[in-house]
Structure formats: structure tokens, C-alpha cells
Design a protein around this motif. Sequence first.
Motif, PDB file in Angstrom:
ATOM      1  N   MET A 336       0.885  -1.314   0.117  1.00  0.00           N
ATOM      2  CA  MET A 336       0.025  -0.112   0.092  1.00  0.00           C
ATOM      3  C   MET A 336       0.795   1.164  -0.190  1.00  0.00           C
ATOM      4  O   MET A 336       1.787   1.553   0.847  1.00  0.00           O
ATOM      5  CB  MET A 336      -0.887  -0.073   1.128  1.00  0.00           C
ATOM      6  N   TYR A 338       0.365   4.453   1.478  1.00  0.00           N
ATOM      7  CA  TYR A 338      -0.540   5.073   2.375  1.00  0.00           C
ATOM      8  C   TYR A 338      -0.896   6.315   1.934  1.00  0.00           C
ATOM      9  O   TYR A 338      -1.959   7.008   2.135  1.00  0.00           O
ATOM     10  CB  TYR A 338      -0.110   4.876   3.560  1.00  0.00           C
ATOM     11  N   PRO A 343      -3.206   0.750  -3.449  1.00  0.00           N
ATOM     12  CA  PRO A 343      -2.504  -0.508  -3.459  1.00  0.00           C
ATOM     13  C   PRO A 343      -1.809  -0.509  -4.643  1.00  0.00           C
ATOM     14  O   PRO A 343      -2.044   0.003  -5.726  1.00  0.00           O
ATOM     15  CB  PRO A 343      -3.796  -1.566  -3.536  1.00  0.00           C
ATOM     16  N   HIS A 365      -5.310  -9.703  -2.230  1.00  0.00           N
ATOM     17  CA  HIS A 365      -4.677  -8.581  -1.166  1.00  0.00           C
ATOM     18  C   HIS A 365      -5.127  -7.023  -1.407  1.00  0.00           C
ATOM     19  O   HIS A 365      -5.596  -6.422  -0.521  1.00  0.00           O
ATOM     20  CB  HIS A 365      -3.377  -8.652  -1.438  1.00  0.00           C
ATOM     21  N   GLY A 369      -7.115  -4.293   0.913  1.00  0.00           N
ATOM     22  CA  GLY A 369      -6.503  -2.950   1.102  1.00  0.00           C
ATOM     23  C   GLY A 369      -7.351  -1.694   0.803  1.00  0.00           C
ATOM     24  O   GLY A 369      -7.457  -0.784   1.403  1.00  0.00           O
ATOM     25  N   ARG A 373      -9.463   1.322   3.008  1.00  0.00           N
ATOM     26  CA  ARG A 373      -8.316   2.325   3.109  1.00  0.00           C
ATOM     27  C   ARG A 373      -8.782   3.470   3.788  1.00  0.00           C
ATOM     28  O   ARG A 373      -7.818   4.327   4.151  1.00  0.00           O
ATOM     29  CB  ARG A 373      -7.982   2.471   1.736  1.00  0.00           C
ATOM     30  N   ASN A 381      -6.149  -2.224   9.935  1.00  0.00           N
ATOM     31  CA  ASN A 381      -5.557  -2.866   8.769  1.00  0.00           C
ATOM     32  C   ASN A 381      -4.226  -3.384   8.874  1.00  0.00           C
ATOM     33  O   ASN A 381      -3.367  -3.626   8.209  1.00  0.00           O
ATOM     34  CB  ASN A 381      -5.492  -1.453   7.632  1.00  0.00           C
ATOM     35  N   SER A 527     -10.979  -6.983   8.703  1.00  0.00           N
ATOM     36  CA  SER A 527      -9.456  -6.656   8.602  1.00  0.00           C
ATOM     37  C   SER A 527      -8.804  -7.274   9.629  1.00  0.00           C
ATOM     38  O   SER A 527      -8.446  -8.361   9.889  1.00  0.00           O
ATOM     39  CB  SER A 527      -9.369  -5.169   8.630  1.00  0.00           C
TER      40      SER A 527
END
Length: 559
Positions: A336, A338, A343, A365, A369, A373, A381, A527
Motif C-alpha cells: 500500500m 498509504y 494498493p 490482497h 486494502g 483504506r 488494517n 480486517s
Amino acid sequence: MTESNFKLSTLPYKRITIESFEKEGKEILKEFKEAKSGEQQFLAHKKYYELTKKMATAMILAQLRYDGDVTDKFYEEEQNYYDEISPKITAFENEYKKALFNTNFKGYLEDKIGKIAFKDIEFDLKSFDKSIISLKQEENKLISEYSKLLAEVSIDFEGEKLNLSLLEKYLTSKDRNVRIKATKARSMALEKIKDNLDDIYDKMVKNRTEQAKKLGYKSYVELAYYSLRRTTYGIEDVRKFREEVKRYLVPFASKLHDERRKRLSLGKLDSVDEGVYYLEGNPAPIGTADDIFKAGKKMYSELSPETKEFFDFMLDHELFDVLGRANKAGGGYMDMLYTYKAPIIFANFNGTSGDVDVITHECGHAFQGFITRNDEIMEHNDIKMETAETHSMSMEFFTEKWMDLFFGDRADDYRKMHLEYAIAFIPYGCMVDEFQEIIYSKPELTKEERRQVWQNLESQYKPHLKYENDDFLGEGRRWQLQRHIYMSPFYYIDYCIAQTCALQFKIKMNENYYDAWNKYLAFSMESAKDTFQNMLHNVGLDSPFDSGYMENLISKLDK
């Protein structure tokens, strides 16, 4: 550059120095300690989120670009820099976590970030101390050395210069002679670096063992379980899981291997046949990489509104680096960015069915995410690996309905191959885990003895397999191509645990697809808010550590 218009390839990169990180971090820590209420501490904690997001985004972007070309000197220097400072980042994070763990306002913060987070912090504090910073720096350098060593392997084959990833299509050719020839070419190339592979791992074992001793543990096995935050199950649970795999799953997998042997008209399965499922060859994706993405777009647009939004986002921002090329690091992963709530997926397309697996597994995956998010609580997470791999491996099965888009009239062949591979993988993954437990419990073993350990485990977990055409693997060296053993020790059992959970979803989707999907969506949204076992039970799945689990699973699969 705003969140709405960025492209992965043009994202600006700037090194974040350890000095600037520590300066900002100390200010946040001071604010946290001086706070007069839980509310004030949480405000400081949100600033800590922003600091760690900023640093993680820079590190991930640098690694992605270095992995994309390990001969790029600029990003090699950046990767080396982060290898050097990442233990110092961990040291500050642990200092901050000590303050968080010992807060006078624990009740308020537990309500905010969750009790699970505090248990994870307890394990983080047990797995790191400033005394091992230099050892962690050395470990990071060894990991990068190993990755670069494999990425730079060059194999002359059929007039092409190929890396290990691009050779894969020949290793799974329908022509057995081509497979043998490709295997021998790989062995010749790996022969040149096999001593390096031995030496790097020998240094890793010594390094990780010393880390454990410095922290007061009997062996690295104990430290690894703390590092991986296995807060709700331990080594005894995993040993029991592996033994049940040997008892119930290995015979079932052996039966599937024998059926495959007959399909291939072979007297026995050699290592060169290990990745081949049909006499006419494995199903391969039809069309180009662009065609795979077009099929993926259609598939995810039809699966659910959530997956449509996700995949459109990935395409709009060009968040895939998946085309195979020389000097590109092997393997694949999702991570990720962020700062951008984005992702990213890294992989190596090579013309095999593995290209489609990227669009299913890694997207599993990435989808999880993406849909979580916007949760402002980062701890929600902070997913453990067995949970993350359940997301990805289950997505592989949920997307099987659309395999006609990728494989045409061989879609059913792919589905059968995928199921057989999923089942047969579990013994291999357990073997990887038991190998590591033995090696780190007996760090004094010689390089030759380690290879003997592997060969002994192969006879237990993969009794069907022979080595007559592969000098390198035949020496008990298969594990040296398993990157996780070098780069992410003790991670691999999480794949096995998760695969059994994905198979449970497979069984449920055969009964009621959309009910199973809703359970999967609920599981993904959870999560890391609860324990792995509780999250499974909450959506009607059994835990791999429940009594009678493996026997029950195999009985359902056998039907």
C-alpha cells in the motif's frame, strides 16, 4: 499531485531521512506523553499515523522501483539506505509503542484502536530492542544481496537470454524434452551461484540466532513467532496442524498426483513434471497482457460493485508493475502507498497461467486494502499474514466463474488444475515451515546437513517426487529458490493455514455462491479488528486449529 490524478510511474519520490523522521517522531512522542486526556493522546496518535504513512510510502516506492530494475544505481542506493535505517525506524516505533502500551488512558485508547492492537504491541515489544539494530541492518543487507543474486541470474535458452521468471514457460512446456532441457539450463546457471546461496543463508541463520540470544530467547523460532505477532496460536498449534496435514492431506494429495501422472502417461513423476497437469500442456492465458487486463476489468465489474470500483481504480492509476523483463526482481507482492490510499501490485508475467493468478491472488490482497483504506484507525488494517493470505487465496476461487475470459475452451482445465495445485501446495508449504523450525532449532547444522534435512522432509511430505533430470534441486536445494525462507522466515505456514480457509470458501460457494461472497466480504471488512479464529467463526468457517479440522475438510473435498 492530487489523489485523483496520479499515475504510479510518475509519482514523485524523495528520500525521507532518518534524522527528519526521528525529529518529527520525538515531537509527537513528547506531545503524547504530555497529553492530559485520552482524547489528547489520540490526537497525537493520529499524527504518528501520518508520520509512519509518509515514511512507509517512500520506502515502498523506492523498493518497487529498485525491484523493477536491480541494476538502477539510484534506487539501489535508496534501497541500501532504507535497509540501513529501517531498524532505527523500528527502534523509534517501539519507543512510541512503549508509551502507548503504558498509557494512563488505556481504556479510552483500547476503545479507539482495539484490544487486539494492544496485544500486537506487546509482541512488538518482545521482538525488538535497540541491542539488535546492527544485526537487523546486516540481515537487511543479506536479504537484498539474495534478491539481487537471483534477479541477475541469466539463462541462455533457445536463443534467448532469460531470467528465472521468464524461463518458467519452458519449465512447464507440454514437450517433456523442452522441460528437461530448460531444467538443465537452469541447473547450469544456478550451479554458478549455489555456494553464494549457501553462504548467504548460513550468515542469515547465525544472524537471526544471535538476535534471539540477545533478546533472551532459546532460539530464533520463539523470536519469529513474536515478530509475526502470532498472538492467538503458537508453535504447538502449528506442529499439530502440520501433523494433521501429514496424516490426512498428504495421502489425498498423493492420490491427486497419481491421477495426474496417469493423465501425463508417465511411469513416475519427476521434478520436471511437477508443474505440468495435462498431456497437451497447461492452460495458458489467451491473448496479450492487455487482453488479461481487459478480461480482469470485465470480471471484476460483474463480480460486485465493490470489485468494479477497486479494479477501475487500479487501472486508472496504473498501479500494476507486472511485465517480466531482465534484471527485474523475481516473485510478486501487493503493498500500500498509504499517502495515496493506493494498493500497488508487483509481479512478473511470463505467458503462463501464473499471469492470471496475479489478477486474482494479488488482487485479493489489493481489494481488501482498497475497501478498508479509509479507516482512520491504522491498527485495524495491521493484518496478520494468515488473514491476508485468506483474502488472496479465496479470491482465486471466487473469480473462477470468469476463467473462460482468460482461458477460452480450456477454462475447466484451469479450474481443475487450480484446485489440484491448491491442495498439493499445502504439504509443500508445511515442509517449508518444518524445515525452518529444524534449522533455527539447530543453527549449528552444516550447509550439507541442512540440505539433508530438506531431502528427509521431502520424503515425508512429497513421497511421489523423484529427481532424475535436475542436478540442482536433486541436491536438496529446492528451498534455496523459495524466497520466503531467506526474506520472510516462518511466513510460509500462513499460506497453508489460509489455503485451507480458502478451500472452505470454495466448498461454501459451490453451495451458494452469493452467500459465500457476502461472508468473504464481511471477513475482508473485519480486517484486523478481531482474532483470526473469531473472524472465521463469525462468518461460519471453522478455524484450522479446531479439533478434527483437517479430517473434516478432506472428507468434503474428497466428495
